[in-house]
Design an enzyme around this catalytic site. Structure first.
Site, mmCIF file in Angstrom:
data_model
loop_
_atom_site.group_PDB
_atom_site.id
_atom_site.type_symbol
_atom_site.label_atom_id
_atom_site.label_comp_id
_atom_site.label_asym_id
_atom_site.label_seq_id
_atom_site.Cartn_x
_atom_site.Cartn_y
_atom_site.Cartn_z
ATOM 1 N N ASP A 1 -9.702 12.133 -13.046
ATOM 2 C CA ASP A 1 -8.962 10.765 -12.677
ATOM 3 C C ASP A 1 -7.897 11.119 -11.434
ATOM 4 O OD1 ASP A 1 -6.862 8.781 -12.422
ATOM 5 O OD2 ASP A 1 -6.713 8.479 -14.618
ATOM 6 N N CYS B 1 1.637 3.600 -19.487
ATOM 7 C CA CYS B 1 0.471 3.792 -20.022
ATOM 8 C C CYS B 1 0.072 5.199 -20.488
ATOM 9 C CB CYS B 1 -0.475 3.147 -18.895
ATOM 10 S SG CYS B 1 -0.283 1.424 -18.610
ATOM 11 N N GLN C 1 -3.326 9.185 -8.986
ATOM 12 C CA GLN C 1 -2.129 9.898 -8.512
ATOM 13 C C GLN C 1 -2.166 11.088 -7.670
ATOM 14 O OE1 GLN C 1 0.542 8.247 -9.157
ATOM 15 N NE2 GLN C 1 -0.010 6.871 -10.485
ATOM 16 N N HIS D 1 -3.531 8.714 -18.930
ATOM 17 C CA HIS D 1 -3.456 7.425 -18.863
ATOM 18 C C HIS D 1 -4.028 6.530 -19.798
ATOM 19 C CE1 HIS D 1 -3.413 3.465 -16.931
ATOM 20 N NE2 HIS D 1 -2.070 3.832 -16.394
ATOM 21 N N LYS E 1 -2.656 2.486 -4.925
ATOM 22 C CA LYS E 1 -1.611 3.302 -4.934
ATOM 23 C C LYS E 1 -1.596 4.066 -3.526
ATOM 24 C CE LYS E 1 -2.382 3.694 -9.882
ATOM 25 N NZ LYS E 1 -1.182 3.157 -10.678
HETATM 26 N N1 PMP Z 1 -4.969 6.890 -13.918
HETATM 27 C C1 PMP Z 1 -3.687 7.200 -13.419
HETATM 28 C C2 PMP Z 1 -2.898 8.596 -13.549
HETATM 29 C C3 PMP Z 1 -2.734 6.152 -13.073
HETATM 30 O O1 PMP Z 1 -1.446 6.456 -12.963
HETATM 31 C C4 PMP Z 1 -3.289 4.825 -13.098
HETATM 32 C C5 PMP Z 1 -2.452 3.764 -12.727
HETATM 33 N N2 PMP Z 1 -1.105 3.699 -13.192
HETATM 34 C C6 PMP Z 1 -4.637 4.679 -13.644
HETATM 35 C C7 PMP Z 1 -5.351 5.662 -14.194
HETATM 36 C C8 PMP Z 1 -5.117 3.233 -13.552
HETATM 37 O O2 PMP Z 1 -5.242 2.916 -12.451
HETATM 38 P P1 PMP Z 1 -5.682 1.260 -12.179
HETATM 39 O O3 PMP Z 1 -4.713 0.255 -12.857
HETATM 40 O O4 PMP Z 1 -5.328 1.011 -10.677
HETATM 41 O O5 PMP Z 1 -6.884 0.770 -12.400
#
Ligand code: PMP
Length: 417
Positions: A210, A374, A213, A133, A236
């Site tokens: 990270d 993203c 998910q 991401h 999430k």
């Molecule tokens: N890493 C991953 C794998 C994600 O799916 C996301 C959110 N789509 C993020 C990081 C960023 O998370 P946040 O916007 O809650 O900071």
């Protein structure tokens, strides 16, 4: 509680009962019952979380840690209890290893700006993967710009699997940090973390995972994984927005400089110099998202109240069912086809752009996400502008999968050449 041994008894998993816990699911969108399949972007909240938030803003609310009065003590206790709940949830050794942040993005930026700035010198390497991401790419690019560090990327196969041989090749004594996702938000790929972490440690690198998910879909044990940092977001995992977690091994956190300065994070301040509080407070400058953290604790309680293996099985069945039904539609291609996946089905249609697919599905009350998720570098690697993504939570059902597939069928009819 089981009176005999005080072990909490898991609530049997019943998807219809779970659905009743989530008020937002029971609404009509464009004249159709909502089918919410955008959970990887953000999940809905159970009544238990909503009620906890309402309760704390209605009664036991005050600023934390500084007050001597009743409400401040109660609120501080609830805030620290939430930290303890999160620590048990990911099996951290010590609640001091849990830093409350805004979310995964802030957690990763915290590590880049503290551990990274202290340890990354010109020519040192940071290794990420092609699945990441943007929030696990851009902070490292910024760090490399500031320090002269070099960002290296582990390639990914057409199916969406990390090339582990290439990964091991890229590791060297110059590698300071490996930062990879647990589960890909674009494709659902589950990365083999044990192998990645062990190999990184063998060359003396630290590892950040990270987990945005992952934490709500599978049990995570940070001690067993032996990762150095693990980041995730409350919103999430059925919790509030604006709150998330950075886990770090205590010894590492203690040796790291603070990032943001201000109240809460200090021991003593004079105009000549300031000294800092112990962890975790050293990394929580300013008034924190108090009720967010308490709400996250309620989300942890909610998830933990179920037989988690049964929840994971349910989510896996939904993903498999959606993959089978969608995959059988001519002119549709599933993107991300590794065996080890969690809760996400991404796909492209020969004849329709993902944004059109998402917009038309919305007309039928079906919420999905469309675009690059993203993960622009991953989309470039796969030669795609984007995908349509359905992502599942514990409250989704087989009949919702069928509605999705019927909706996609309608999109196909509209765009048939
Ligand atoms: N890493 C991953 C794998 C994600 O799916 C996301 C959110 N789509 C993020 C990081 C960023 O998370 P946040 O916007 O809650 O900071």
């Amino acid at each position: 509680m089981n009176a005999k041994n005080s072990v909490p008894v898991a609530r049997a998993f019943d998807v219809e009962a779970v659905r009743r816990d989530f008020p937002a699911l029971h609404q009509q969108v464009h004249g159709h019952p909502l089918v919410y399949l955008d959970n990887a972007a953000s999940a809905h909240k159970p009544r238990a979380v909503i009620d906890t938030i309402t309760h704390y803003y209605s009664t036991d609310y005050s600023n934390v840690h500084r007050g001597l009065h009743y409400l401040s003590e109660r609120c501080s206790q609830a805030y620290e209890d939430a930290r303890g709940k999160v620590a048990s949830f990911i099996h951290a050794k010590d609640a001091r290893e849990i830093i409350f942040v805004r979310g995964t993005t802030e957690a990763i930026n915290l590590v880049a700006n503290t551990y990274g700035r202290k340890h990354v010198r010109a020519g040192d390497e940071i290794l990420i993967s092609a699945l990441e991401h943007h929030s696990n790419i851009v902070p490292w690019q910024m760090l490399c710009e500031q320090t002269g560090g070099v960002l290296k990327v582990v390639p990914v196969s057409d199916a969406g699997e990390l090339d582990l041989e290439a990964f091991e090749h890229l590791l060297s004594s110059r590698t300071r940090l490996v930062a990879v996702t647990h589960v890909s938000n674009a494709l659902g790929t589950i990365n083999p973390l044990r192998r990645i972490i062990d190999a990184a440690h063998a060359v003396g690198a630290r590892v950040l995972i990270d987990g945005a998910q992952a934490v709500h879909h599978m049990p995570v044990d940070v001690q067993d994984l032996d990762c150095d940092f693990y980041a995730f977001s409350g919103h999430k995992m059925y919790g509030p927005t604006g709150i998330g977690v950075l886990y770090g091994k205590a010894a590492l956190l203690e040796a790291m400089p603070p990032w943001q300065g201000g109240g809460e994070m200090i021991r003593e301040v004079s105009f000549e110099r300031s000294t800092y509080a112990d962890i975790p407070f050293k990394f929580e400058a300013g008034t924190p998202h108090i009720v967010g953290a308490i709400g996250l604790g309620a989300a942890v309680d909610y998830i933990s109240s179920f037989d988690r293996a049964a929840v994971a099985r349910h989510e896996h069945e939904l993903m498999t069912y959606a993959t089978e039904l969608l995959g059988s539609l001519p002119g549709l291609r599933i993107v991300g086809t590794v065996a080890n996946k969690a809760s996400i089905v991404s796909f492209v249609l020969d004849d329709a752009h993902p944004h059109d697919v998402g917009t038309i599905l919305d007309r039928y009350g079906i919420a999905v996400r469309a675009g690059h998720h993203c993960t622009m570098p991953l989309m470039n690697r796969l030669c795609l502008g984007g995908t349509t993504r359905a992502s599942f939570a514990m409250y989704n059902t087989r009949s919702e999968v069928e509605r999705l597939v019927a909706g996609v069928g309608k999109v196909m009819e509209m765009f048939r050449r």
